[in-house]
Design a protein around this motif. Sequence first.
Motif, PDB file in Angstrom:
ATOM      1  N   MET A 144       9.556   3.504  -3.621  1.00 40.33           N
ATOM      2  CA  MET A 144      10.926   3.850  -3.235  1.00 40.33           C
ATOM      3  C   MET A 144      11.095   3.864  -1.720  1.00 40.33           C
ATOM      4  O   MET A 144      10.205   4.280  -0.990  1.00 40.33           O
ATOM      5  N   LEU A 145      12.271   3.410  -1.287  1.00 41.77           N
ATOM      6  CA  LEU A 145      12.644   3.509   0.128  1.00 41.77           C
ATOM      7  C   LEU A 145      13.921   4.347   0.215  1.00 41.77           C
ATOM      8  O   LEU A 145      14.936   4.011  -0.403  1.00 41.77           O
ATOM      9  N   TYR A 146      13.838   5.467   0.937  1.00 44.66           N
ATOM     10  CA  TYR A 146      14.990   6.359   1.103  1.00 44.66           C
ATOM     11  C   TYR A 146      15.427   6.345   2.567  1.00 44.66           C
ATOM     12  O   TYR A 146      14.596   6.432   3.473  1.00 44.66           O
ATOM     13  N   LEU A 147      16.741   6.282   2.759  1.00 39.50           N
ATOM     14  CA  LEU A 147      17.285   6.289   4.116  1.00 39.50           C
ATOM     15  C   LEU A 147      18.490   7.230   4.151  1.00 39.50           C
ATOM     16  O   LEU A 147      19.269   7.267   3.189  1.00 39.50           O
ATOM     17  N   LEU A 180      14.226  -5.580  -2.748  1.00 39.38           N
ATOM     18  CA  LEU A 180      14.612  -4.194  -3.051  1.00 39.38           C
ATOM     19  C   LEU A 180      15.822  -4.167  -3.971  1.00 39.38           C
ATOM     20  O   LEU A 180      16.743  -4.981  -3.816  1.00 39.38           O
ATOM     21  N   ASP A 181      15.840  -3.194  -4.913  1.00 33.45           N
ATOM     22  CA  ASP A 181      17.001  -2.984  -5.785  1.00 33.45           C
ATOM     23  C   ASP A 181      17.615  -1.629  -5.478  1.00 33.45           C
ATOM     24  O   ASP A 181      16.887  -0.625  -5.346  1.00 33.45           O
ATOM     25  N   ASN A 182      18.940  -1.607  -5.403  1.00 35.03           N
ATOM     26  CA  ASN A 182      19.641  -0.339  -5.197  1.00 35.03           C
ATOM     27  C   ASN A 182      19.534   0.510  -6.469  1.00 35.03           C
ATOM     28  O   ASN A 182      19.807   0.019  -7.563  1.00 35.03           O
ATOM     29  N   THR A 183      19.166   1.778  -6.366  1.00 34.94           N
ATOM     30  CA  THR A 183      19.073   2.628  -7.558  1.00 34.94           C
ATOM     31  C   THR A 183      20.322   3.492  -7.711  1.00 34.94           C
ATOM     32  O   THR A 183      20.421   4.281  -8.644  1.00 34.94           O
ATOM     33  N   SER A 212       0.794  -1.235   0.000  1.00 33.11           N
ATOM     34  CA  SER A 212       0.000   0.000   0.000  1.00 33.11           C
ATOM     35  C   SER A 212       0.826   1.285   0.000  1.00 33.11           C
ATOM     36  O   SER A 212       0.273   2.362  -0.209  1.00 33.11           O
ATOM     37  N   LEU A 213       2.138   1.213   0.227  1.00 33.61           N
ATOM     38  CA  LEU A 213       2.931   2.451   0.325  1.00 33.61           C
ATOM     39  C   LEU A 213       3.696   2.707  -0.965  1.00 33.61           C
ATOM     40  O   LEU A 213       4.310   1.797  -1.522  1.00 33.61           O
ATOM     41  N   SER A 214       3.693   3.955  -1.411  1.00 30.89           N
ATOM     42  CA  SER A 214       4.393   4.241  -2.665  1.00 30.89           C
ATOM     43  C   SER A 214       5.771   4.850  -2.415  1.00 30.89           C
ATOM     44  O   SER A 214       6.590   4.921  -3.328  1.00 30.89           O
ATOM     45  N   GLU A 215       6.036   5.317  -1.199  1.00 28.26           N
ATOM     46  CA  GLU A 215       7.329   5.930  -0.900  1.00 28.26           C
ATOM     47  C   GLU A 215       7.514   5.971   0.612  1.00 28.26           C
ATOM     48  O   GLU A 215       6.576   6.313   1.335  1.00 28.26           O
ATOM     49  N   VAL A 216       8.719   5.619   1.081  1.00 22.14           N
ATOM     50  CA  VAL A 216       9.005   5.698   2.519  1.00 22.14           C
ATOM     51  C   VAL A 216      10.339   6.431   2.705  1.00 22.14           C
ATOM     52  O   VAL A 216      11.317   6.145   2.011  1.00 22.14           O
ATOM     53  N   HIS A 217      10.346   7.399   3.630  1.00 24.10           N
ATOM     54  CA  HIS A 217      11.560   8.164   3.938  1.00 24.10           C
ATOM     55  C   HIS A 217      11.941   7.957   5.395  1.00 24.10           C
ATOM     56  O   HIS A 217      11.087   8.083   6.280  1.00 24.10           O
ATOM     57  N   ILE A 218      13.208   7.654   5.638  1.00 29.06           N
ATOM     58  CA  ILE A 218      13.714   7.523   7.014  1.00 29.06           C
ATOM     59  C   ILE A 218      14.958   8.399   7.105  1.00 29.06           C
ATOM     60  O   ILE A 218      15.984   8.106   6.471  1.00 29.06           O
ATOM     61  N   GLY A 237      30.545  19.241  10.123  1.00 25.40           N
ATOM     62  CA  GLY A 237      31.503  18.629   9.207  1.00 25.40           C
ATOM     63  C   GLY A 237      31.411  17.115   9.138  1.00 25.40           C
ATOM     64  O   GLY A 237      32.335  16.444   8.679  1.00 25.40           O
ATOM     65  N   ARG A 238      30.281  16.533   9.590  1.00 26.39           N
ATOM     66  CA  ARG A 238      30.129  15.067   9.505  1.00 26.39           C
ATOM     67  C   ARG A 238      29.581  14.703   8.126  1.00 26.39           C
ATOM     68  O   ARG A 238      28.694  15.392   7.607  1.00 26.39           O
ATOM     69  N   ALA A 239      30.090  13.618   7.560  1.00 27.43           N
ATOM     70  CA  ALA A 239      29.591  13.157   6.259  1.00 27.43           C
ATOM     71  C   ALA A 239      28.206  12.549   6.446  1.00 27.43           C
ATOM     72  O   ALA A 239      27.886  12.031   7.518  1.00 27.43           O
ATOM     73  N   CYS A 240      27.364  12.633   5.408  1.00 31.65           N
ATOM     74  CA  CYS A 240      26.057  11.977   5.433  1.00 31.65           C
ATOM     75  C   CYS A 240      26.029  10.882   4.376  1.00 31.65           C
ATOM     76  O   CYS A 240      26.717  10.972   3.359  1.00 31.65           O
ATOM     77  N   TYR A 241      25.247   9.846   4.647  1.00 35.78           N
ATOM     78  CA  TYR A 241      25.170   8.682   3.758  1.00 35.78           C
ATOM     79  C   TYR A 241      23.705   8.505   3.364  1.00 35.78           C
ATOM     80  O   TYR A 241      22.844   8.358   4.238  1.00 35.78           O
ATOM     81  N   TYR A 242      23.460   8.548   2.041  1.00 31.93           N
ATOM     82  CA  TYR A 242      22.080   8.496   1.546  1.00 31.93           C
ATOM     83  C   TYR A 242      21.862   7.216   0.751  1.00 31.93           C
ATOM     84  O   TYR A 242      22.678   6.852  -0.107  1.00 31.93           O
ATOM     85  N   PHE A 243      20.744   6.557   1.008  1.00 33.57           N
ATOM     86  CA  PHE A 243      20.387   5.301   0.320  1.00 33.57           C
ATOM     87  C   PHE A 243      19.091   5.526  -0.461  1.00 33.57           C
ATOM     88  O   PHE A 243      18.209   6.257   0.009  1.00 33.57           O
ATOM     89  N   ALA A 244      18.972   4.872  -1.616  1.00 39.90           N
ATOM     90  CA  ALA A 244      17.728   4.960  -2.395  1.00 39.90           C
ATOM     91  C   ALA A 244      17.473   3.592  -3.036  1.00 39.90           C
ATOM     92  O   ALA A 244      18.217   3.165  -3.933  1.00 39.90           O
ATOM     93  N   TYR A 245      16.479   2.895  -2.565  1.00 39.29           N
ATOM     94  CA  TYR A 245      16.154   1.548  -3.053  1.00 39.29           C
ATOM     95  C   TYR A 245      14.763   1.521  -3.663  1.00 39.29           C
ATOM     96  O   TYR A 245      13.873   2.261  -3.235  1.00 39.29           O
ATOM     97  N   ARG A 246      14.608   0.631  -4.690  1.00 35.48           N
ATOM     98  CA  ARG A 246      13.288   0.501  -5.329  1.00 35.48           C
ATOM     99  C   ARG A 246      12.746  -0.911  -5.109  1.00 35.48           C
ATOM    100  O   ARG A 246      13.475  -1.895  -5.232  1.00 35.48           O
TER     101      ARG A 246
END
Length: 340
Positions: free
Chosen positions: A134-137, A158-161, A94-100, A186-195
């Motif tokens: 899409m799942l974004y983290l 899930l597939d990594n995009t 039922s969900l089309s997009e999730v952001h964490i 000055g901390r690095a951020c790490y972004y994930f995007a999976y389909r």
Amino acid sequence: MMQKLSSSRLPWPTDWTALFGAVRPLVLEIGFGYGQFLQHLARTKPDANVIGLEIANQCLDSAERAIVRKHLTNVRVVQSMAETALHHLFVPGSLSEVHINFPDPWFKKRHGHRRLIQRDTLDVLVSRLQPNAMLYLATDIIEYAEMSAELLRETSGLDNTLPADWANEMPGRVVTKYEGRALQDGRACYYFAYRRNQQAAPDVPVGREIEMTHVVFNTPLTPDEILERFEAIEGTERKFGDIVVRMLHGYRGRKVLLFEVYIHESTLDQHISLVIAPHDTPNEYTLKVGTMGYPRSTPGLQKAVASMAEWLMSLNQESKVVAHKLGDYAPPSLSEETEN
Ligand SMILES: C[S@@+](CC[C@H](N)C(=O)[O-])C[C@H]1O[C@@H](n2cnc3c(N)ncnc32)[C@H](O)[C@@H]1O
């Protein structure tokens, strides 16, 4: 004023179309904090129903005020642990997009069981995503990124995009409060995007309510005697697999006895009351769930009633269950009795 929503009161599953008054894709943000990203989602996705989950009251209140002030009609916030909402409020696919964004800022390996990103949460997330969803983290903790990358790699639904496990920049993203602080420091951020792909999802059915439970019993013990005996088990816990039932306090009302009980299940915590109410027939009582705390009828709740009934029967040899509605949760010592 908006009506406050919480997973402990919303119907399981929730009819989101009825709640929003429109059939639109569902977009979910988990742990929205002060809600800038959530508002951005609502503004930039007018054709979606946007839902934000939070556990912190202050964040919920502040987001609600902003939603009203800015006349955003396609977004609602829900007080809920992510795990509870995913299991109980949303049907599979039922969900089309999730952001964490920036979950679990105090990441420690030994806190694994309380961490949001773990196998069970990913399984229910995949189950709730629709095809191509899409799942974004995002996180600023390298150990969290590495752990998430490994878990996501093992998630066949899930597939990594992205060309690598994660990206260090996501152009066009609205910066969240926590992210702003990380970048400033000055901390690095790490972004994930999976389909979500076409692979079968783990079978995680919606956690629906089961039949409400009660036990009718008779005992020669008076209510005062029962209450006195309860003191011996106050604060004790019983475990039934994933379910933990903790007996808290007992109280004497004008007519009934009331027992405060805490129930932990893998997808839900409940703090409710069990009540012993006398019948007109001497020595006969009903043990049932009280209205305090908006109880939801779950396996844990049935276990709590069954466990209390077992304890009551153990107090006195002449005590006897007359009838019960405990379904599959009747302990063997009560199971020879008839259900009604
Ligand atoms: C580090 S803050 C990040 C807030 C916001 N996303 C940001 O980037 O500024 C994590 C947020 O997640 C919420 N949270 C933590 N565990 C949660 C859970 N299991 N379910 C829902 N929200 C949770 C916390 O209350 C907190 O507001």
